[in-house]
Design an enzyme around this catalytic site. Sequence first.
Site, PDB file in Angstrom:
ATOM      1  N   SER B  25     -42.793  13.604   7.626  1.00  0.00           N
ATOM      2  CA  SER B  25     -42.861  14.730   6.701  1.00  0.00           C
ATOM      3  C   SER B  25     -44.004  14.561   5.709  1.00  0.00           C
ATOM      4  O   SER B  25     -44.242  13.470   5.184  1.00  0.00           O
ATOM      5  CB  SER B  25     -41.539  14.830   5.940  1.00  0.00           C
ATOM      6  OG  SER B  25     -41.597  15.885   5.009  1.00  0.00           O
ATOM      7  N   LYS B  49     -43.213  19.433   6.339  1.00  0.00           N
ATOM      8  CA  LYS B  49     -43.362  19.199   4.904  1.00  0.00           C
ATOM      9  C   LYS B  49     -42.054  19.559   4.192  1.00  0.00           C
ATOM     10  O   LYS B  49     -41.466  20.611   4.471  1.00  0.00           O
ATOM     11  CB  LYS B  49     -44.489  20.106   4.398  1.00  0.00           C
ATOM     12  CG  LYS B  49     -44.669  20.149   2.895  1.00  0.00           C
ATOM     13  CD  LYS B  49     -45.546  19.038   2.416  1.00  0.00           C
ATOM     14  CE  LYS B  49     -45.732  19.081   0.902  1.00  0.00           C
ATOM     15  NZ  LYS B  49     -46.092  17.742   0.390  1.00  0.00           N
ATOM     16  N   ILE B  75     -48.236  14.086  -4.792  1.00  0.00           N
ATOM     17  CA  ILE B  75     -48.412  15.506  -4.510  1.00  0.00           C
ATOM     18  C   ILE B  75     -47.384  16.328  -5.280  1.00  0.00           C
ATOM     19  O   ILE B  75     -47.662  17.430  -5.726  1.00  0.00           O
ATOM     20  CB  ILE B  75     -48.279  15.777  -2.991  1.00  0.00           C
ATOM     21  CG1 ILE B  75     -49.193  14.840  -2.185  1.00  0.00           C
ATOM     22  CG2 ILE B  75     -48.554  17.244  -2.664  1.00  0.00           C
ATOM     23  CD1 ILE B  75     -50.659  14.941  -2.482  1.00  0.00           C
ATOM     24  N   CYS B 134     -38.048  11.290  -2.705  1.00  0.00           N
ATOM     25  CA  CYS B 134     -39.433  11.493  -3.110  1.00  0.00           C
ATOM     26  C   CYS B 134     -39.691  10.786  -4.438  1.00  0.00           C
ATOM     27  O   CYS B 134     -39.003  11.028  -5.424  1.00  0.00           O
ATOM     28  CB  CYS B 134     -39.778  12.960  -3.257  1.00  0.00           C
ATOM     29  SG  CYS B 134     -41.500  13.189  -3.759  1.00  0.00           S
ATOM     30  N   ASN B 195     -39.584   5.824   2.925  1.00  0.00           N
ATOM     31  CA  ASN B 195     -40.481   6.689   2.178  1.00  0.00           C
ATOM     32  C   ASN B 195     -41.487   5.758   1.486  1.00  0.00           C
ATOM     33  O   ASN B 195     -41.474   4.547   1.699  1.00  0.00           O
ATOM     34  CB  ASN B 195     -39.677   7.521   1.172  1.00  0.00           C
ATOM     35  CG  ASN B 195     -40.381   8.828   0.811  1.00  0.00           C
ATOM     36  OD1 ASN B 195     -41.603   8.850   0.656  1.00  0.00           O
ATOM     37  ND2 ASN B 195     -39.626   9.891   0.676  1.00  0.00           N
ATOM     38  N   THR B 196     -42.344   6.289   0.655  1.00  0.00           N
ATOM     39  CA  THR B 196     -43.408   5.462   0.073  1.00  0.00           C
ATOM     40  C   THR B 196     -42.874   4.486  -0.969  1.00  0.00           C
ATOM     41  O   THR B 196     -41.855   4.733  -1.617  1.00  0.00           O
ATOM     42  CB  THR B 196     -44.462   6.345  -0.591  1.00  0.00           C
ATOM     43  OG1 THR B 196     -43.825   7.222  -1.508  1.00  0.00           O
ATOM     44  CG2 THR B 196     -45.217   7.152   0.452  1.00  0.00           C
ATOM     45  N   GLY B 268     -47.228   8.556   9.907  1.00  0.00           N
ATOM     46  CA  GLY B 268     -47.525   9.262   8.665  1.00  0.00           C
ATOM     47  C   GLY B 268     -49.005   9.319   8.346  1.00  0.00           C
ATOM     48  O   GLY B 268     -49.771  10.109   8.908  1.00  0.00           O
TER      49      GLY B 268
END
Lengths: 299, 310
Positions: B25, B49, B75, B134, B195-196, B268
Amino acid sequence: MPTDAWPRPVSARARVLLNRPVMPGGAILRLALPAAPPFPVPAAGQFIHLRLGEFPLLRRPFSVLGFAPAAGGATLEILYAVVGRGTERIAALAPGDPVEILGPLGNGYVLGAAGPLVLVAGGRGAAPLYRLLESGEASGRELVFLFGARSREYLWELERLAGVDHRLATDDGSAGEKGTVIDLLAAELTRLARHDRARSAAPTRVFACGPEVMLRRVAATAAGFGAEAQVAVESPMGCAIGICRGCVIPRRTTAAGPWPRDGNARYATVCKEGPVFLGAEVDWDALERALDPAGAVAP
Amino acid sequence: MSAAPVDLSVRLGALTLANPILLASGTCGYGVELAGLLDFAAIGGIVTKTVTLRPREGNPPPRIAETPSGMLNSIGLENVGIDTFLREKLPAAAALPTKIVVSVGGHAVPDYVELARRLDPEPGVAAIELNLSCPNVSGGLDLSLSRAGSAEVVGAVRRVTTKPLIAKLTPNVTAIGDIARGAEEGGADAVSLVNTFIGMAIDVERRTPKLRTVTGGLSGPAIRPLAVAKVYAAARAVRIPVIGIGGVSSAADVIEFLLAGATAVEVGTWNYVEPGAAGTLAAGVAAYLARHDFRSPADLRGALVLPAKE
């Protein structure tokens, strides 16, 4: 011009033909592109996304300076300035070295049907405007090329202006007029405004590329004369195809350009909606804050 | 040569993919942006997204900065919102020859529930990925920071949709296995991670953070060993499939995650580097499996050879 007509980008393996300094800290990289896949002809203002290899991780975007069909493919030129470790790698490239390019990308300048064109270049920003001269997109149009830089040695490759009506300016007066390209622009728009009264009133368009501070003044000067300014801006990029949203600039909601827009009223992608924007479309105050992140804020 | 042909298909609970390669995503837009650059028929699916109930303009720039083998981003979940997504983005994505997993995000449980309700009747949606993690959006509870929180949100969504559910987890926790268990208890078909990682970079000449929001999320090859370790931990904590995410750029990277216990992977940041690369990975995985006499990616789960105890 229907801007959905920009060709779909392709990914190609290219080879370095030439890597030649043309000004302090700046050089032209000329690449040989293979015949397959055929690389679409880039419009002035469009860019490529260049990959060198394992380092740096992300590609680097460069405006197209030159493009020509050649035996067994095409040649493509960019201008680059050594500003960091990525561009240091480009400076080390030698003829025969492989690179990968993705392009052509983004929206170029839109010339419209008629009216005079004033091209405003600041230093490195001459690249897409040289491409406009070369591509023939503007052939037959009344056109003047205004080129400003800090001193004579930054007015690069002036031979590309052979046969083109042009004026030069330098901050130190070492070539052309002592002053800025904004002074040249104001004088040119004044002259055109006088002439306009005597002929059909096709609008003047100002196409510019250069540092943001210059582009802001171009936009303001053009607006003062009722001329449309189209400015090509730069931004660090991730994907360059509108996906990652990493390259955005702040936009104003009050002006719409001739290019497709994606509906975000606050931010515009430089890669997909730009890199050419109407001067009136950019939120210059917010862009200055973005470029000077001293006022960093929590999300 | 192996006599039996390799079957690359994988099952993630109720979701079956033609091969274990998904696009992560945020790195593949709504799919159509990659048309002409990526062979969609050669991947298992894409994760769109993250969509939220209302459109989001995203964070002020600068939003990205490159770091050694990595990319920092902030973002801020910029997206068109669920209404525009359903009207404009989903139909085009659903026409692509691959499975469409829709990522959804919100600040609180009711946001996720409402998004799932809206997606449930859509035949073009193969599965829903719950973005619980996120790092660039604050203001709500981080549902992926506790076992109970992840169980609560997954359970609430589970009650309103029959779509396969994937819970995407943050690595910025002490014990990711506990969070994965919570998702499993809530009824997730699979968990995806990571995720990051929260990261920060500073321009030392200007003495300013490189991102406007000061910190952001780190992705890319730099995080792969960190992600492999998280996947290894999560896969030993739950029975449901684990999807590995973090710096995948080659078939060998895919195999690494599968050996660590993943059933599939998401590609990714590499989509930015080589937008067509993900379409070449499945063939590389098949070649590896054939060379090592495996018949299926699932055969690699448990095939990791650990050092013998002294």
